[in-house]
Design a protein around this motif. Structure first.
Motif, PDB file in Angstrom:
ATOM      1  N   ARG A 405       0.861  -1.181   0.000  1.00 13.16           N
ATOM      2  CA  ARG A 405       0.000   0.000   0.000  1.00 13.16           C
ATOM      3  C   ARG A 405       0.895   1.227   0.000  1.00 13.16           C
ATOM      4  O   ARG A 405       1.811   1.329   0.798  1.00 13.16           O
ATOM      5  CB  ARG A 405      -0.902  -0.005   1.236  1.00 13.16           C
ATOM      6  CG  ARG A 405      -2.290   0.468   0.907  1.00 13.16           C
ATOM      7  CD  ARG A 405      -3.145   0.643   2.117  1.00 13.16           C
ATOM      8  NE  ARG A 405      -2.927  -0.414   3.105  1.00 13.16           N
ATOM      9  CZ  ARG A 405      -3.644  -1.545   3.152  1.00 13.16           C
ATOM     10  NH1 ARG A 405      -4.579  -1.783   2.276  1.00 13.16           N
ATOM     11  NH2 ARG A 405      -3.417  -2.428   4.090  1.00 13.16           N
TER      12      ARG A 405
ATOM     13  N   TYR B  25     -12.321  -3.223   7.255  1.00 14.19           N
ATOM     14  CA  TYR B  25     -11.020  -2.725   7.737  1.00 14.19           C
ATOM     15  C   TYR B  25     -11.220  -2.020   9.066  1.00 14.19           C
ATOM     16  O   TYR B  25     -12.274  -1.444   9.318  1.00 14.19           O
ATOM     17  CB  TYR B  25     -10.430  -1.712   6.735  1.00 14.19           C
ATOM     18  CG  TYR B  25      -9.913  -2.338   5.452  1.00 14.19           C
ATOM     19  CD1 TYR B  25      -8.767  -3.123   5.436  1.00 14.19           C
ATOM     20  CD2 TYR B  25     -10.575  -2.107   4.249  1.00 14.19           C
ATOM     21  CE1 TYR B  25      -8.294  -3.672   4.256  1.00 14.19           C
ATOM     22  CE2 TYR B  25     -10.106  -2.651   3.058  1.00 14.19           C
ATOM     23  CZ  TYR B  25      -8.965  -3.438   3.075  1.00 14.19           C
ATOM     24  OH  TYR B  25      -8.501  -3.964   1.908  1.00 14.19           O
ATOM     25  N   ASN B  26     -10.229  -2.039   9.894  1.00 13.68           N
ATOM     26  CA  ASN B  26     -10.245  -1.388  11.212  1.00 13.68           C
ATOM     27  C   ASN B  26     -11.523  -1.668  11.983  1.00 13.68           C
ATOM     28  O   ASN B  26     -12.217  -0.728  12.389  1.00 13.68           O
ATOM     29  CB  ASN B  26     -10.087   0.143  11.090  1.00 13.68           C
ATOM     30  CG  ASN B  26      -9.014   0.535  10.112  1.00 13.68           C
ATOM     31  OD1 ASN B  26      -7.977  -0.109  10.037  1.00 13.68           O
ATOM     32  ND2 ASN B  26      -9.264   1.578   9.354  1.00 13.68           N
ATOM     33  N   VAL B  32     -14.377   0.211   8.201  1.00 15.33           N
ATOM     34  CA  VAL B  32     -14.658   0.508   6.797  1.00 15.33           C
ATOM     35  C   VAL B  32     -15.166  -0.776   6.155  1.00 15.33           C
ATOM     36  O   VAL B  32     -14.462  -1.779   6.127  1.00 15.33           O
ATOM     37  CB  VAL B  32     -13.391   0.998   6.059  1.00 15.33           C
ATOM     38  CG1 VAL B  32     -13.710   1.267   4.594  1.00 15.33           C
ATOM     39  CG2 VAL B  32     -12.794   2.219   6.728  1.00 15.33           C
ATOM     40  N   ALA B  34     -15.454  -2.613   3.270  1.00 15.46           N
ATOM     41  CA  ALA B  34     -14.919  -2.597   1.914  1.00 15.46           C
ATOM     42  C   ALA B  34     -15.642  -3.611   1.030  1.00 15.46           C
ATOM     43  O   ALA B  34     -15.836  -3.379  -0.160  1.00 15.46           O
ATOM     44  CB  ALA B  34     -13.425  -2.886   1.928  1.00 15.46           C
ATOM     45  N   PRO B  53     -16.003   1.998  -9.555  1.00 19.50           N
ATOM     46  CA  PRO B  53     -15.287   3.244  -9.261  1.00 19.50           C
ATOM     47  C   PRO B  53     -14.228   3.034  -8.191  1.00 19.50           C
ATOM     48  O   PRO B  53     -14.231   2.014  -7.495  1.00 19.50           O
ATOM     49  CB  PRO B  53     -16.390   4.181  -8.774  1.00 19.50           C
ATOM     50  CG  PRO B  53     -17.481   3.283  -8.293  1.00 19.50           C
ATOM     51  CD  PRO B  53     -17.419   2.056  -9.127  1.00 19.50           C
ATOM     52  N   SER B  54     -13.382   4.008  -8.084  1.00 17.06           N
ATOM     53  CA  SER B  54     -12.329   3.944  -7.070  1.00 17.06           C
ATOM     54  C   SER B  54     -12.957   3.815  -5.688  1.00 17.06           C
ATOM     55  O   SER B  54     -13.939   4.486  -5.376  1.00 17.06           O
ATOM     56  CB  SER B  54     -11.496   5.223  -7.170  1.00 17.06           C
ATOM     57  OG  SER B  54     -10.511   5.206  -6.178  1.00 17.06           O
ATOM     58  N   GLY B  55     -12.464   2.905  -4.897  1.00 14.74           N
ATOM     59  CA  GLY B  55     -12.988   2.703  -3.550  1.00 14.74           C
ATOM     60  C   GLY B  55     -14.131   1.704  -3.494  1.00 14.74           C
ATOM     61  O   GLY B  55     -14.687   1.456  -2.422  1.00 14.74           O
ATOM     62  N   SER B  56     -14.437   1.073  -4.633  1.00 12.02           N
ATOM     63  CA  SER B  56     -15.569   0.145  -4.641  1.00 12.02           C
ATOM     64  C   SER B  56     -15.191  -1.226  -4.073  1.00 12.02           C
ATOM     65  O   SER B  56     -16.053  -2.060  -3.829  1.00 12.02           O
ATOM     66  CB  SER B  56     -16.112   0.003  -6.066  1.00 12.02           C
ATOM     67  OG  SER B  56     -15.070  -0.412  -6.931  1.00 12.02           O
ATOM     68  N   GLY B  57     -13.890  -1.483  -3.900  1.00 15.17           N
ATOM     69  CA  GLY B  57     -13.478  -2.743  -3.275  1.00 15.17           C
ATOM     70  C   GLY B  57     -12.768  -3.707  -4.212  1.00 15.17           C
ATOM     71  O   GLY B  57     -12.532  -4.869  -3.855  1.00 15.17           O
ATOM     72  N   LYS B  58     -12.367  -3.257  -5.405  1.00 12.74           N
ATOM     73  CA  LYS B  58     -11.725  -4.147  -6.380  1.00 12.74           C
ATOM     74  C   LYS B  58     -10.410  -4.721  -5.838  1.00 12.74           C
ATOM     75  O   LYS B  58     -10.193  -5.938  -5.858  1.00 12.74           O
ATOM     76  CB  LYS B  58     -11.444  -3.381  -7.696  1.00 12.74           C
ATOM     77  CG  LYS B  58     -12.654  -2.728  -8.314  1.00 12.74           C
ATOM     78  CD  LYS B  58     -12.326  -2.016  -9.614  1.00 12.74           C
ATOM     79  CE  LYS B  58     -11.409  -0.813  -9.471  1.00 12.74           C
ATOM     80  NZ  LYS B  58     -11.994   0.349  -8.768  1.00 12.74           N
ATOM     81  N   THR B  59      -9.562  -3.829  -5.371  1.00 14.51           N
ATOM     82  CA  THR B  59      -8.262  -4.274  -4.863  1.00 14.51           C
ATOM     83  C   THR B  59      -8.444  -5.218  -3.683  1.00 14.51           C
ATOM     84  O   THR B  59      -7.799  -6.275  -3.595  1.00 14.51           O
ATOM     85  CB  THR B  59      -7.406  -3.060  -4.447  1.00 14.51           C
ATOM     86  OG1 THR B  59      -7.184  -2.258  -5.597  1.00 14.51           O
ATOM     87  CG2 THR B  59      -6.074  -3.501  -3.860  1.00 14.51           C
ATOM     88  N   THR B  60      -9.357  -4.838  -2.789  1.00 15.52           N
ATOM     89  CA  THR B  60      -9.600  -5.665  -1.615  1.00 15.52           C
ATOM     90  C   THR B  60     -10.017  -7.080  -2.029  1.00 15.52           C
ATOM     91  O   THR B  60      -9.487  -8.077  -1.510  1.00 15.52           O
ATOM     92  CB  THR B  60     -10.705  -5.020  -0.755  1.00 15.52           C
ATOM     93  OG1 THR B  60     -10.305  -3.690  -0.422  1.00 15.52           O
ATOM     94  CG2 THR B  60     -10.936  -5.813   0.518  1.00 15.52           C
TER      95      THR B  60
HETATM   96  N1  LIG Z   1      -5.922  -0.899   4.680  1.00 15.16           N
HETATM   97  C1  LIG Z   1      -7.090  -0.261   4.661  1.00 15.16           C
HETATM   98  N2  LIG Z   1      -7.543   0.312   5.777  1.00 15.16           N
HETATM   99  C2  LIG Z   1      -8.728   0.945   5.781  1.00 15.16           C
HETATM  100  N3  LIG Z   1      -9.497   1.101   4.730  1.00 15.16           N
HETATM  101  C3  LIG Z   1      -9.098   0.582   3.551  1.00 15.16           C
HETATM  102  C4  LIG Z   1      -7.844  -0.115   3.462  1.00 15.16           C
HETATM  103  N4  LIG Z   1      -7.707  -0.537   2.177  1.00 15.16           N
HETATM  104  C5  LIG Z   1      -8.790  -0.091   1.511  1.00 15.16           C
HETATM  105  N5  LIG Z   1      -9.610   0.569   2.341  1.00 15.16           N
HETATM  106  C6  LIG Z   1     -10.941   1.132   1.984  1.00 15.16           C
HETATM  107  O1  LIG Z   1     -11.732   0.075   1.483  1.00 15.16           O
HETATM  108  C7  LIG Z   1     -12.500   0.518   0.410  1.00 15.16           C
HETATM  109  C8  LIG Z   1     -12.171  -0.306  -0.810  1.00 15.16           C
HETATM  110  O2  LIG Z   1     -10.884  -0.034  -1.223  1.00 15.16           O
HETATM  111  P1  LIG Z   1     -10.200  -0.719  -2.476  1.00 15.16           P
HETATM  112  O3  LIG Z   1     -10.392  -2.188  -2.358  1.00 15.16           O
HETATM  113  O4  LIG Z   1      -8.795  -0.244  -2.543  1.00 15.16           O
HETATM  114  O5  LIG Z   1     -11.027  -0.130  -3.682  1.00 15.16           O
HETATM  115  P2  LIG Z   1     -10.650  -0.013  -5.223  1.00 15.16           P
HETATM  116  O6  LIG Z   1      -9.490  -0.917  -5.461  1.00 15.16           O
HETATM  117  O7  LIG Z   1     -11.841  -0.424  -5.915  1.00 15.16           O
HETATM  118  O8  LIG Z   1     -10.307   1.410  -5.441  1.00 15.16           O
HETATM  119  C9  LIG Z   1     -12.187   1.982   0.237  1.00 15.16           C
HETATM  120  O9  LIG Z   1     -13.167   2.723   0.937  1.00 15.16           O
HETATM  121  C10 LIG Z   1     -10.853   2.140   0.897  1.00 15.16           C
HETATM  122  O10 LIG Z   1     -10.732   3.440   1.421  1.00 15.16           O
END
Ligand SMILES: Nc1ncnc2c1ncn2[C@@H]1O[C@H](COP(=O)(O)OP(=O)(O)O)[C@@H](O)[C@H]1O
Ligand SMILES: [Mg+2]
Lengths: 406, 240
Positions: A405, B25-26, B32, B34, B53-60
């Motif tokens: 990250r 998360y947390n 959050v 996710a 969209p950004s923040g939708s949870g793709k990476t997660t």
């Molecule tokens: N390590 C983390 N701690 C807290 N919140 C997180 C963390 N990683 C991602 N988020 C939150 O989880 C949500 C999904 O994030 P993410 O999976 O990165 O979305 P995307 O890849 O679609 O942009 C977002 O609201 C992001 O802010």
């Protein structure tokens, strides 16, 4: 591949490598310099004391070292000298007969250490003839004359060709008294020695003390400290310990040895602080590196590199770095110390006077004993190796996602 | 022919099964949400875009599928293996054998050449020199970089680096490749080139790709589009 990665990473961040290698280099340099100068100075003190007078090894009658009386003298027999001469590293055996006497000239009387010597052998051992002051002549074996150290001559207000009177108690309490012409004056750098020695040929001394054929010590002529240690070992086997004592330079100069030890332990403290500073410096760099490369570590963990392997790679990298720095430091500090051993720093002022009191030339020579360099380089290297454990721990606890990250 | 294709589709094996996955998360401080109960199945040979969209949870979601992060609830089953049941070192080993990764950027080991980067995973797997040489050659030519074998990453463009990353992801012969916004840092030409290569590998070698993106040009190339919004799947379309 692990080695390749580690090695190439050293070339990758030139600044980081330079900083780390430089701090390691300085650590090696400083620690070597302080140790080398320290040892050089004390070796110089020891060597000069040894070569001025006491020699590296002496053979004495048992008990003489404590009592210092003629009653503890011994006969100089062929057997003993040939045994000693046969010991490896012993070039020659130099006899002496020493005792205290009162020396008078005119109305002045002073106490003096009267030493019977074999003039030729003594010169070979201590270079005594070279200390002769212009105007006098060196002793011959059968002379009935004396040489006096210049400090004593000054106190007695005596000069060459004057006649000195010596009075003492001889062997088994006989009265010893005689007059001798002063054949020459001798000068020692050490005020201590310079103010009390009187030399006369061995046979004349034996006559004076009524100690026919007796001597108080045999000084072994050995080349240096290392030879002395070796000779000492083989002597232990060939000498009759009931009758004789063997003492070496360490026994003869307890003050210098003590001073050296004190200096060495204070040096250790300085070095500890130095190592601490260096350790923080190197640690800072390692910390930075670990932080900077978190993402890379995360990728490697993601694609399936095991933590053990990754940690090992990074550890290796730091170790390489330490190795490069240590080698670098080693080579340069050796060069520098070699230069200083050939061209010693000249001490001036108060320090110079202190040196003179000890009878030592006011020079700060460096030692180029290899063990100093290797020990210091190893210390610093080991230190780096230990510090390299930090990134390993970091990798151990690292979560790939967190690492990646931004 | 059409019949054959259809039967293949029916018999197609699931390589990834995501069941009711949530991620908070947390949880103890400022939670959050996710992911909110994601269900998803990816079959062998699919070419799927995870869109949102950004923040939708793709990476997660990709991280959880790849075993890089733990789900708060639900399960991920890869080829009959529940990955939550693996220990840390087993997970790393599992990734090495089964999953290829392409990240947004900085995928490659900077001090290794393109060839060595691709070879690296195979070395970790203990493949022989001849196997490695053959596969590196094959993959580098598949991504169109046969004449850049000895370049370091810094001597390659962003697009070329991502192509090497794809080659590396495939070197271990994984079950599927996860790519998180692989084109996010690329210009449109490089984006098109990378997608061409991925599509070709998918078609000709039947390699399963699951990639996230919010770039419409990339979405247009996908054969299936899973739409994610605020941690939930809102649509799932297969394009014939
Ligand atoms: N390590 C983390 N701690 C807290 N919140 C997180 C963390 N990683 C991602 N988020 C939150 O989880 C949500 C999904 O994030 P993410 O999976 O990165 O979305 P995307 O890849 O679609 O942009 C977002 O609201 C992001 O802010
Ligand atoms: Mg993302």
């Amino acid at each position: 591949m692990v080695f390749k990665i580690a090695w190439r990473n050293i070339g990758r961040n030139k600044r980081r490598t330079a900083i780390t290698a430089a701090s390691i280099f300085f650590a090696v340099l400083f620690s070597v310099a302080s140790e080398s100068l320290n040892r050089g100075v004390f070796d110089g003190m020891i060597d000069s004391t040894v070569s001025f007078y006491v020699g590296y090894i002496q053979v004495l009658k048992k008990g003489y070292w404590e009592d210092r009386t003629l009653e503890e003298s011994f006969e100089m027999d062929e057997k003993l000298t040939s045994v000693l001469n046969n010991v490896d590293g012993v070039d020659d055996v130099v006899p002496r007969l020493e005792s205290f006497a009162l020396a008078s000239f005119g109305k002045i009387t002073k106490s003096a250490l009267v030493i019977g010597i074999d003039p030729q052998k003594e010169d070979a051992l201590t270079g005594l003839a070279g200390r002769l002051i212009k105007g006098g002549t060196y002793l011959q074996k059968d002379d009935k004359e004396v040489m006096i150290t210049s400090g004593l001559a000054e106190k007695l207000n005596i000069s060459v060709n004057d006649t000195i009177i010596l009075i003492s108690q001889g062997y088994h309490g006989v009265n010893a008294a005689n007059r001798y012409r002063v054949k020459g004056l001798i000068s020692f750098g050490s005020p201590e020695l310079n103010s009390k020695l009187i030399y006369l040929p061995l046979s004349a001394a034996q006559d004076f003390y009524g100690a026919e054929n007796l001597i108080t010590s045999l000084v072994l002529d050995v080349k240096d400290k290392n030879t002395s240690d070796l000779a000492l070992q083989s002597l232990e086997k060939s000498i009759d310990y009931q009758t004789y004592d063997i003492i070496d330079w360490k026994d003869m100069m307890p003050e210098i040895i003590k001073m050296k030890e004190i200096k060495e332990s204070s040096n250790k403290i300085v070095m500890f602080v130095l190592y601490l500073i260096i350790a923080f410096g190197v640690f800072g760099v390692i910390l930075m590196m670990t932080k900077e490369r978190k993402f890379e570590f995360g990728v490697l963990l993601s694609i399936g590199m095991s933590r053990v392997k990754l940690a090992f790679t990074i550890w290796l990298e730091t170790v390489f770095l330490g190795f490069v720095g240590a080698i670098f430091g080693l080579v340069i500090s050796y060069g520098l110390m070699y230069y200083l051993s050939v061209n010693p720093i000249v001490v001036t002022g108060d320090m110079a006077e202190t040196y003179a009191k000890f009878g030592i030339e006011p020079l700060l020579p460096a030692s180029v004993d290899l063990d100093i360099f290797i020990t210091q380089a190893l210390n610093v290297f080991v230190l780096t190796t230990l510090l390299a454990i930090y990134p390993c721990l970091a990798i151990w606890k690292m979560k790939a996602v967190d690492a990646m990250r931004a | 022919m059409a019949r054959f294709q259809a039967s293949k589709y029916i018999l197609m094996k699931n390589v990834i099964t995501v069941k009711g996955v949530t991620k908070i998360y947390n949880p103890d401080t400022i939670p959050v949400h996710a992911l909110r109960g994601v269900d998803l199945q990816i079959g062998e040979g699919e070419f799927t875009a995870l869109v949102g969209p950004s923040g939708s949870g793709k990476t997660t979601l990709l991280n959880i599928i790849g075993g890089l992060d733990d789900a708060s609830d639900g399960s991920v089953i890869i080829n009959e293996q529940d990955i939550a049941k693996l220990s840390d070192s087993q997970t790393i080993e599992f990734r090495k054998q089964n999953i290829g990764f392409v990240f947004q950027a900085y995928n490659l080991i900077p001090v290794l050449t393109a060839k060595e980067n691709v070879e690296f995973v195979m070395l970790l797997q203990g493949a022989s020199q001849s196997d490695r040489d053959a596969r590196v050659k094959e993959l580098m030519s598949a991504v169109g970089l046969s004449d850049h074998l000895d370049r370091r990453p810094s001597q390659l463009s962003g697009g070329q680096q991502q192509r090497v990353a794809v080659a590396r992801a495939l070197a271990s012969k994984p079950m599927f490749v996860l790519a998180d916004e692989p084109t996010a840092n690329l210009d449109s030409k490089s984006t098109a080139d990378l997608l061409d290569i991925m599509a070709k590998l998918n078609k000709e070698e039947n390699i399963t790709f699951l990639f996230s993106t919010h770039d419409q040009r990339v979405i247009d190339r996908a054969r299936r589009v899973v739409n994610l919004d605020d941690g939930a799947v809102i649509s799932d379309k297969t394009i014939e």
